[in-house]
Enzyme design. Structure first.
Site, PDB file in Angstrom:
ATOM      1  CD  GLU A 188       9.028   1.422  10.404  1.00 46.03           C
ATOM      2  OE1 GLU A 188      10.365   1.560  11.096  1.00 46.03           O
ATOM      3  OE2 GLU A 188       8.556   0.362  10.252  1.00 46.03           O
ATOM      4  N   GLY A 246       0.895  -1.141   0.124  1.00 47.88           N
ATOM      5  CA  GLY A 246       0.010   0.118  -0.070  1.00 47.88           C
ATOM      6  C   GLY A 246       0.754   1.057   0.020  1.00 47.88           C
ATOM      7  CE  LYS A 298      17.885  11.005   4.973  1.00 49.10           C
ATOM      8  NZ  LYS A 298      18.992  11.820   5.924  1.00 49.10           N
TER       9      LYS A 298
END
Lengths: 727, 316
Positions: free
Chosen positions: A688, A467, A684
């Site tokens: 998270e 997703g 990067k």
């Protein structure tokens, strides 16, 4: 391709496609219901049967008796396999509890049988006919008990300087204890697999999994067969958040059912079983002490935490970010995973970081207030450009201060009410809060294969798209590198027949897998150049150009296919560097002055995560993290029955994730940065970073709104209401 | 799910007669709760009588100036009815605070009254539950139980579950009555107070319906003048069951009526507490929740109920 040093100026610094907004290329398939998810793959193999799991209803003990005769005789039932019929299946390294086999019950809702039948309802109807008897064993299920017994007994992970002396000497100290809740990934698509192991030879697995190769190896270990006999497909994944990093019971039960019946079998974990059968983020109790000088400079951190795990697991390491987010010469951090009988705790989005920053960033707010400082200014003052534990290790790119300044400016931070409880609109108290965010930027070895067929490029890698937008960014990467258009690139993912990639997890997927595809494309370029007998060639506008030569890519191979494969390997030069992603979150909440209900009204995230490969998919990642952060702050907590030893609210009615009405205006700003030490694309991850610190920003806003400091998540109104001032 | 037989009926009296005669029969209308419970094997009917074709989907004025709401009127249609919105706004507001748009399209008036508790231990068939299996014991009363959502008053040593309906709380404050047809074809009228039963030592018995008796309508009396408010306090902004909900009808002179949801095995109202409304929320709740036996985890509901009513009284 070896990535052994920081990238120089390269094609991605002059990109046509990378870094530009592209709607996800699989979006139409998804919104029209044509993206094939594991449980719905009716077409891949004929004669599928349906398996339904039976789960243990005690937390710990032994099964003394199982009688499945009534289930076996029930209509439509093809097979029943009980755990007593098998020795415990071998446990893959990544699993803590056994997934099946044997009489021992290690946790509530451990799978103890599978009923295979013609239809789901036949299987489900027969499942409850199995008579199971247990001998219960006592267990430890209460983290609070463990905290009172064990705090301050664990060996520190890191102890730098003289923490005790720093606290003795400090004019200002903070010492508070905080609690975060156990959380479920609660991804939309349950764990589900179809397995064809009809002849006991080749095993084909259509599943929903983030890590194809890990899971293929785990299946090989579990069934003690050669991994080469196993093929895994997981082209679409309806959310994972770490819950699908590992092999889970769905695939194991389906494999057993298929071997037994000689037909393909599909198994989905029913939602009420997922919370206790599968993995979750462990709750934590954390004590955090901060010492600072009267100038506001932090002199010491002392952070200790406990979390729960089944014996052999690692729990939720909430102290890791405290090691190098802020400056300060002295620090001690300790994490004590407590062996408990609750189900298996494991990784969930920003494992450790989300729980740690949920606490550290409240403590920073509390400390700023004690010092009489603005919380933004306090963080700016305590920024560090090197790892404070190893000052010789610099951060490659750290623009945290810029995130804070940009966020404060955009959000209107300076205009906020400073007196807790001092701003009211009707019956609602309005508050503002902020928090910092920090998450590492790991990279993993990642391979890909590219096929040039008549001017079209096919990319194959076992990378997954959970997703996140992998299809899209890998297409962008290939098109950019090969000088093609995205429409001429087809990306194929999530199949063990393709080269092994990083997979999706730990915020490493986008960075690693794009680099792997880049490496494969560079290998393809070399092959093309060799075929054309030139030393160097440019790839642009769908053509290859070298000196006088100017040829359409469709014409370089006379109708043949050119195939190239490569893997990106990231060198150990990174060990000498700190590579991270940073952010600042700002939120506005309204807290009902009477009832204590909190509703988030406005959210802003400013992110520093290197080159943003695609601002649309990256934004989706970040707002998804922010949304999950709202859940973590306000509603998401698995309640433990501390006597019976299980998570009680084990469905989506009892475990409340944020709904649309909970999510207000969300704004995301990406700083225009690159990180040459991270990857050839200087990118990067952000998946998270987006959740890190969000919960604390909300908690700090609740404090600003009400004057009530809550140190326990989720910050439901029952934790606020008794302390609320008279309305 | 266990196999079951199924029939459709076209007449309420026929439905009631069939339900009394076929062992293990249950009515099904919208099925929004029953089908879930059947999948979990919490409800295991042997026979379903589909009452969807019985024509009970009218909202009609009564001779007394009220409304007679057919048992099959959907929650969506009822909440949107112009007469309900104008004269019984507390009902409309309660309805739209419940479930989701999709569920309200399917859920019926009669079915809403009969929905089962959302106690997590009732839903987990691995756990003992006196409501599910009489005499099995109650896991929610265990030492380490999670009880944050559960009842604080009207509960018993056998069961501390709450009734989850929002609609029923509004109906209670409106003095609505439930109309039924019995298997012998007679019509009964029950106030909501008579309709819902407290658990005592038979928590499996939740209402006064006899075997086979079917709800045909809910009858609203003539409109109750005053300000109609329904406030549902919950952890998230939508699609969650009430921690506490308050239905309030308040007249300009400060008198009125109050009923609570989320605290008891039935919509909770006491006439003596209504009488104290002019004295404010604290006086009302002291009387309304007198005798409450909260757990440590759900004692907050006492404070919450009082503060929620105070919020509504302050809204004017």
């Amino acid at each position: 391709m070896d990535f052994n040093q920081s990238t120089e100026d390269n094609l991605f610094d002059h990109a046509r496609i990378i870094g530009k907004p592209h709607a996800r290329i699989d979006g139409l398939l998804k919104v029209t219901g044509r993206a094939p998810y594991a449980y719905e793959r009716h077409d891949v193999v004929a004669n599928q049967l349906v398996g339904y799991p039976v789960c243990a209803t005690i937390a710990r003990g032994k099964i003394t008796h199982m009688d499945a005769s009534a289930a076996r005789a029930a209509p439509g039932v093809a097979a029943v396999i009980t755990t007593l019929e098998l020795e415990p299946l071998a446990r893959a390294d990544s699993n803590v509890a056994h997934l099946f086999g044997g009489a021992t019950v290690e946790h509530y809702h451990q799978a103890i049988a599978v009923v295979v039948a013609g239809t789901l309802e036949q299987a489900r109807g027969a499942a409850s006919l199995i008579d199971v008897r247990y001998e219960e064993a006592p267990g430890v299920f209460d983290l609070e008990d463990a905290w009172s017994r064990l705090q301050n007994t664990s060996e520190p992970i890191a102890h730098i300087g003289d923490v005790d002396a720093a606290f003795d000497a400090a004019p200002m100290t903070l010492d508070e204890t905080y609690r975060t809740a156990s959380q479920s990934h609660a991804m939309m698509e349950p764990h589900a697999s179809i397995v064809d192991w009809s002849d006991g030879g080749q095993m084909t697995v259509w599943t929903s999994n983030q890590m194809i190769e890990w899971t293929r190896q785990a299946l090989a270990t579990t069934f003690d067969i050669d991994a080469d006999r196993i093929r895994l497909e997981s082209p679409y994944v309806g959310g994972g958040f770490g819950g699908k990093l590992w092999l889970r019971a769905d695939a194991v039960l389906a494999a057993l059912g298929s071997r037994e019946t000689g037909r393909p079998v599909k198994v989905a974990l029913p939602r009420p079983m997922i919370f206790n059968n599968a993995t979750h983020r462990s709750g934590t109790i954390q004590r955090l002490r901060i010492a600072a000088g009267s100038d506001g400079k932090i002199t010491a951190f002392d952070h200790s935490a406990i979390s729960h795990t089944l014996p052999g697991g690692s729990g939720e390491d909430a102290v890791n970010q405290t090691r190098c987010f802020y400056a300060g010469e002295n620090r001690r951090v300790a994490h004590h995973p407590i062996d408990m009988g609750l189900p298996e705790s494991a990784d969930m989005r920003a494992p450790g970081e989300a729980s740690g920053l949920a606490v550290l960033e409240i403590a920073m707010d509390e400390m700023a207030e004690k010092l009489g400082m603005d919380p933004v200014a306090f963080r700016i003052l305590n920024d560090t450009q090197v790892n404070p534990e190893e000052p010789s290790k610099p951060f490659t790119e750290r623009h945290f201060v810029e995130c804070l300044r940009k966020g404060a400016d955009t959000f209107g931070w300076a205009k906020r009410n400073l007196k807790p409880g001092g701003q009211r609109e009707g019956q609602w108290l309005i508050g503002h809060g902020m928090a910092g965010a920090y998450r590492g930027a790991p990279t993993m070895t990642s391979g890909a294969r590219v096929r040039l067929q008549n001017g079209r490029l096919i990319v194959e890698t076992d990378m997954t798209d959970i997703g996140t937008g992998s299809y899209t960014i890998l297409s962008q990467t290939a098109a950019e590198t090969m000088g093609m258009e995205m429409g001429d690139v087809e990306v194929r993912l999530g199949n063990s027949a393709y080269p092994t990639s990083s997979g999706s997890g730990g915020q490493f997927g986008a960075t690693s897998a794009t680099a792997g595809v880049y490496a494969a494309c560079v290998a393809l370029q070399a092959q093309i150049a060799k075929r054309l007998n030139v030393d160097e060639a440019r790839f642009e506008n769908g053509r290859v150009v070298a000196g006088q030569l100017d040829l359409a890519l469709a014409d370089v191979a006379d109708g043949e296919e050119i195939v190239a494969e490569d893997t990106i390997n990231f060198g150990d030069f990174k060990d000498e560097l700190e590579i991270g992603t940073f952010g600042a979150h700002f939120v506005e909440v309204a807290v009902n002055a009477y009832t204590g209900e909190t509703r988030v009204r406005r959210m802003l995230a400013v992110c520093d995560a290197g080159r943003i490969l695609n601002p649309i998919t990256a934004r989706s990642q970040v707002i998804g993290g922010m949304t999950m952060g709202v859940g973590a702050a306000l509603t998401e907590g698995m309640s433990v029955d501390t006597e019976r030893g299980f998570f009680v609210n084990h469905d989506l009615a009892g475990y409340e994730v944020a709904v649309h009405a909970d999510i207000p205006e969300q704004e995301v700003i990406f700083l225009d940065t690159t990180d040459a030490a991270s990857s050839p694309l200087k990118a990067k991850g952000v998946g998270e970073l987006g959740i890190c610190g969000v919960a604390a920003a909300i908690g700090n806003a609740i404090y600003n709104a009400t004057g009530v400091r809550i140190r326990e998540y989720p910050m439901t109104l029952d934790r606020i209401i008794e302390q609320l001032p008279a309305a | 799910m266990k196999a079951f037989s199924y029939e459709r009926v076209s007449d309420p009296a026929q439905a009631a007669a069939r339900a009394a005669e076929v062992p293990g029969a249950k009515f099904i209308a919208g099925g929004t709760n029953l089908l879930d419970l059947m999948k979990h094997e919490i409800e295991i009917p042997q026979h379903l009588i589909d009452v969807g074709g019985t024509g009970l989907d009218d909202i009609a004025p009564t001779d007394e100036g009220g409304l007679r709401i057919g048992a099959l009127v959907s929650n969506a249609a009822l909440s949107a009815d112009a007469r309900v919105r104008k004269d019984y706004a507390v009902l409309s507001r309660a309805l739209v605070s419940g479930a989701s748009g999709q569920l309200r399209n399917k859920a019926t008036t009669g079915g809403n009254l009969l929905q089962r508790t959302r106690c997590p231990y009732f839903y987990d068939t691995g756990m003992p539950c006196n409501k599910r299996s009489p005499g099995a014991g109650c896991a929610a009363l265990g030492e380490g139980a999670t009880t944050r959502q559960l009842g604080i008053i009207g509960t018993s040593d056998a069961c501390i579950a709450t009734h989850p309906s929002d609609m029923a709380v509004a109906l209670r404050v409106l003095d609505a009555e439930v109309e039924t047809v019995t298997p012998t074809g007679e019509t009964r009228r029950l106030t909501l107070e008579e309709f819902y039963q407290l658990p005592g030592d038979t928590p499996e018995v939740e209402n006064a319906l006899e075997q086979g008796e079917m709800i045909t309508a809910v009858v609203l009396p003539a409109p109750v003048e005053g300000r109609h408010v329904y406030y549902k306090v919950r952890d998230r902004a939508s699609y969650a069951f009430a921690l506490v909900s308050v239905a309030l009808i308040q007249t300009p002179d400060g008198t009125g009526r109050v009923a609570l949801g989320g605290v008891a095995p039935k919509p909770w109202r006491r006439d003596e507490a209504d009488a104290l409304l002019p004295q404010g929320a604290s006086a009302v709740m002291e009387r309304l929740l007198d005798g409450a036996r909260p757990t440590q985890e759900n004692a907050y509901k006492l404070t919450l109920a009082e503060r929620t009513l105070a919020a509504l009284l302050a809204q004017e």
